[in-house]
Design an enzyme around this catalytic site. Structure first.
Site, mmCIF file in Angstrom:
data_model
loop_
_atom_site.group_PDB
_atom_site.id
_atom_site.type_symbol
_atom_site.label_atom_id
_atom_site.label_comp_id
_atom_site.label_asym_id
_atom_site.label_seq_id
_atom_site.Cartn_x
_atom_site.Cartn_y
_atom_site.Cartn_z
ATOM 1 N N TYR A 139 1.226 3.429 12.602
ATOM 2 C CA TYR A 139 2.498 3.323 11.817
ATOM 3 C C TYR A 139 3.331 4.671 11.363
ATOM 4 O O TYR A 139 4.063 4.847 10.182
ATOM 5 C CB TYR A 139 2.434 2.286 10.512
ATOM 6 C CG TYR A 139 1.275 2.494 9.742
ATOM 7 C CD1 TYR A 139 0.951 3.481 8.996
ATOM 8 C CD2 TYR A 139 0.564 1.309 9.732
ATOM 9 C CE1 TYR A 139 -0.129 3.734 8.281
ATOM 10 C CE2 TYR A 139 -0.855 1.576 8.898
ATOM 11 C CZ TYR A 139 -0.879 2.528 8.225
ATOM 12 O OH TYR A 139 -1.986 2.609 7.320
ATOM 13 N N TYR B 298 -8.995 5.079 5.460
ATOM 14 C CA TYR B 298 -8.782 4.547 6.632
ATOM 15 C C TYR B 298 -9.048 5.542 7.935
ATOM 16 O O TYR B 298 -9.012 4.800 8.893
ATOM 17 C CB TYR B 298 -7.286 3.795 6.603
ATOM 18 C CG TYR B 298 -7.049 3.189 5.332
ATOM 19 C CD1 TYR B 298 -7.567 1.809 5.250
ATOM 20 C CD2 TYR B 298 -6.238 3.380 4.380
ATOM 21 C CE1 TYR B 298 -7.125 1.001 4.360
ATOM 22 C CE2 TYR B 298 -5.871 2.988 3.269
ATOM 23 C CZ TYR B 298 -6.534 1.417 3.223
ATOM 24 O OH TYR B 298 -6.167 0.532 2.106
ATOM 25 N N CYS C 28 -6.297 9.971 26.071
ATOM 26 C CA CYS C 28 -5.338 9.773 27.169
ATOM 27 C C CYS C 28 -4.237 8.828 26.681
ATOM 28 O O CYS C 28 -3.773 7.884 27.278
ATOM 29 C CB CYS C 28 -6.024 9.246 28.373
ATOM 30 S SG CYS C 28 -7.187 10.026 29.098
ATOM 31 N N GLU C 29 -3.302 9.394 25.706
ATOM 32 C CA GLU C 29 -2.251 8.750 25.130
ATOM 33 C C GLU C 29 -1.360 9.725 24.606
ATOM 34 O O GLU C 29 -1.519 10.745 23.917
ATOM 35 C CB GLU C 29 -2.536 7.931 23.846
ATOM 36 C CG GLU C 29 -3.521 6.635 24.146
ATOM 37 C CD GLU C 29 -2.662 5.583 24.925
ATOM 38 O OE1 GLU C 29 -1.302 5.409 25.176
ATOM 39 O OE2 GLU C 29 -3.343 4.763 25.621
ATOM 40 N N SER D 86 0.744 -1.246 -0.144
ATOM 41 C CA SER D 86 0.103 0.069 -0.037
ATOM 42 C C SER D 86 0.781 1.242 -0.208
ATOM 43 O O SER D 86 2.034 1.148 0.213
ATOM 44 C CB SER D 86 -0.775 0.017 1.135
ATOM 45 O OG SER D 86 -1.758 -1.099 1.011
ATOM 46 N N GLU E 193 -7.140 -3.032 -7.934
ATOM 47 C CA GLU E 193 -8.229 -2.669 -6.904
ATOM 48 C C GLU E 193 -7.605 -1.431 -5.972
ATOM 49 O O GLU E 193 -7.257 -1.557 -4.920
ATOM 50 C CB GLU E 193 -8.032 -3.795 -5.714
ATOM 51 C CG GLU E 193 -8.465 -5.275 -6.467
ATOM 52 C CD GLU E 193 -8.220 -6.343 -5.244
ATOM 53 O OE1 GLU E 193 -7.498 -6.404 -4.181
ATOM 54 O OE2 GLU E 193 -8.710 -7.523 -5.755
ATOM 55 N N PRO E 194 -7.946 -0.296 -6.719
ATOM 56 C CA PRO E 194 -7.454 1.011 -5.797
ATOM 57 C C PRO E 194 -8.555 1.329 -4.829
ATOM 58 O O PRO E 194 -9.740 0.970 -5.081
ATOM 59 C CB PRO E 194 -7.555 2.051 -7.303
ATOM 60 C CG PRO E 194 -8.645 1.493 -7.984
ATOM 61 C CD PRO E 194 -8.297 -0.075 -7.866
ATOM 62 N N GLY E 195 -8.201 1.978 -3.630
ATOM 63 C CA GLY E 195 -9.127 2.265 -2.730
ATOM 64 C C GLY E 195 -8.563 3.569 -2.355
ATOM 65 O O GLY E 195 -9.214 4.583 -2.684
ATOM 66 N N ARG E 196 -7.501 3.563 -1.629
ATOM 67 C CA ARG E 196 -7.037 4.884 -1.082
ATOM 68 C C ARG E 196 -6.939 5.839 -2.238
ATOM 69 O O ARG E 196 -7.222 7.106 -2.113
ATOM 70 C CB ARG E 196 -5.604 4.541 -0.368
ATOM 71 C CG ARG E 196 -4.873 5.683 -0.181
ATOM 72 C CD ARG E 196 -3.378 5.608 0.169
ATOM 73 N NE ARG E 196 -3.090 4.509 0.802
ATOM 74 C CZ ARG E 196 -2.438 4.367 1.972
ATOM 75 N NH1 ARG E 196 -2.434 5.264 2.509
ATOM 76 N NH2 ARG E 196 -2.253 3.181 2.348
#
Length: 456
Positions: free
Chosen positions: A357, A414, A384-385, A226, A306-309
């Site tokens: 990531y 996403y 709280c992170e 990806s 299969e394009p998505g993004r």
């Protein structure tokens, strides 16, 4: 820093196609002023440019049809629903001539609810349940993508029980490594997807499918990763798949009629980045397929991608309201500097990718023009992170303040799909904008929604 913020004017590769900036600095998308949208629908909110989505979907189909038509074959473009799927989006994709690729029973359910014909749907998944397989067969999906040797028998048994012949593809790993991060590179052997060509499992699975009369071997499938910005990997993967196809024909006499070369086409996330051009990729892929088939002496197969993004990613921005603004002095070896932490009313619950990531994004104030100067800012969420970062580093107006609207572009892929209720924060709505009108595609969750799931 005293520069003007880097996103003025807004980079057209990052922002939806219908984005405009008024003289007062306010931003509109699809003819809708984001200030008015936020006042009516609240923040955070995903704002999707319908016209841009349709344009990108149509552009992919036309580019690939043109390129593969030139080498004498047909092509199917599947919209990868994992990027973002709703009933409206599925309908738009089909209306623009695309098919729908699903990866779970939930995505399949949305596609079916949208009225997508079963034979225009594909079902992926490395661990499909019996229920998912049965539902796919009942819906008459055009292809079930088999991901393991065990699944060959499971799908065949389910097809026999249903009294149908299941159309299947076998997903293979080509050994081609592509993509922006180890977690999204999906064609190396040491991972959960597919069957290795080099290890022999791919050929074994293909022969196993041919040995089951309840299965129709539609073709061979691969996906190399990806956020790919270099098209050369697709050509290498195509060669390995076509060589496998020829080897299967030599051993069994069966030349599969279709190969799927996956998706993963990259987009721009930061100013100055260049997205992968679908027209150029289509021509390069078609040339590679034609050359390899000529070399092998085999006919050119039907091809699918299969394009998505690359379709939905740039069409959407996430609009937030700014809350706390906090300057923090950061000590480094070459001296200290001040980073301004800008907190917004969302965060990792509506965009997990930076925490998952290290994905990088840009941002801009969209409710007004900023004053002179800029500050080095980090946009953070309300969770709280300490890793709850939306944008790691961006120049914002020096007078950024509570109440400003801030938008992060290129969040169509996403963002909503990976959204969670961490800290019991309701998920934002997805709002389509077009010709000055706003349509609610997915409504905002409420605390009542959260409490309704808690049965005590």
């Amino acid at each position: 820093m005293t520069d003007r913020p880097v996103d003025r004017p807004l980079d057209p590769d990052l922002w939806p196609a219908t984005t405009t900036v008024a003289a007062d600095g306010s931003v509109s998308i699809g003819g809708v002023d984001l200030r008015a949208l936020a006042a009516e629908h609240g923040t955070p909110a995903y704002v999707l440019d319908e016209a841009d989505f349709r344009r990108r979907a149509r552009g992919f189909r036309e580019a690939f049809e043109r390129a593969f038509g030139a080498i004498g074959t047909e092509v199917d473009v599947y919209y990868a629903g994992k990027a973002f799927l709703s009933t409206a989006v599925a309908r738009w994709a089909v209306q623009e001539g695309l098919r729908i690729d699903t990866a779970t029973g939930g995505e399949l359910a949305v596609a079916l609810r949208a009225g997508v014909p079963g034979d225009h749907i594909g079902l992926h998944g490395n661990n499909k349940s019996d229920t998912e397989i049965a539902r796919a067969l009942d819906a008459g999906v055009g292809r079930l993508v088999v991901d393991s040797l065990l699944e060959v028998d499971r799908v065949a048994d389910a097809a026999a029980a249903a009294g149908v012949r299941a159309p299947v593809m076998v997903r293979v790993t080509t050994g081609v490594h592509a993509g922006g991060h180890e977690y999204i590179s999906t064609a190396h052997e040491d991972q959960k997807f597919g069957l290795s060509i080099a290890g022999g499992q791919a050929l074994e699975a293909l022969e196993a499918v041919l040995g089951r009369p309840d299965l129709d071997l539609v073709g061979i499938h691969s996906h190399i990763g990806s956020q790919i910005l270099d098209a050369s990997g697709f050509a290498v993967a195509a060669r390995r798949i076509l060589e496998l196809r020829a080897r299967l024909a030599e051993r069994t006499g069966h030349l599969v009629r279709e190969v799927d070369l996956g998706g993963g086409y990259g987009i721009a996330y930061l100013p100055g980045e260049a997205p992968l051009d679908p027209a150029r990729v289509a021509v390069e892929m078609a040339r590679a397929v034609a050359d390899v088939c000529a070399e092998l002496g085999t006919s050119v197969p039907r091809v699918s991608v299969e394009p998505g993004r690359a379709i939905v990613g740039p069409t959407t921005v996430t609009v937030y309201s700014v809350g706390t603004v906090k300057p923090v002095v950061v000590e480094e070896e070459d001296g200290a500097f001040t980073r301004t932490y800008v907190s917004v009313d969302g965060g990792m619950s509506d965009n997990l990718r930076p925490a998952l990531y290290g994905a990088r994004y840009s941002a801009a104030v969209v409710s007004r023009d900023g004053g002179p100067g800029a500050v080095r800012a980090r946009v953070v969420g309300k969770h709280c992170e300490s890793g709850d970062v939306v944008v790691h580093d961006v120049l914002l107006p020096a007078d950024v303040r509570a109440g400003d609207l801030l938008a992060v572009p290129a969040t169509g892929a996403y963002g909503r799909s990976m959204a969670s209720n961490y800290n019991l924060v309701p998920r934002p709505p997805v709002l389509a904008v077009r010709d000055g009108e706003v349509s609610v595609l997915v409504r905002r969750e409420t605390e009542d929604d959260l409490l309704a799931l808690d049965v005590g």
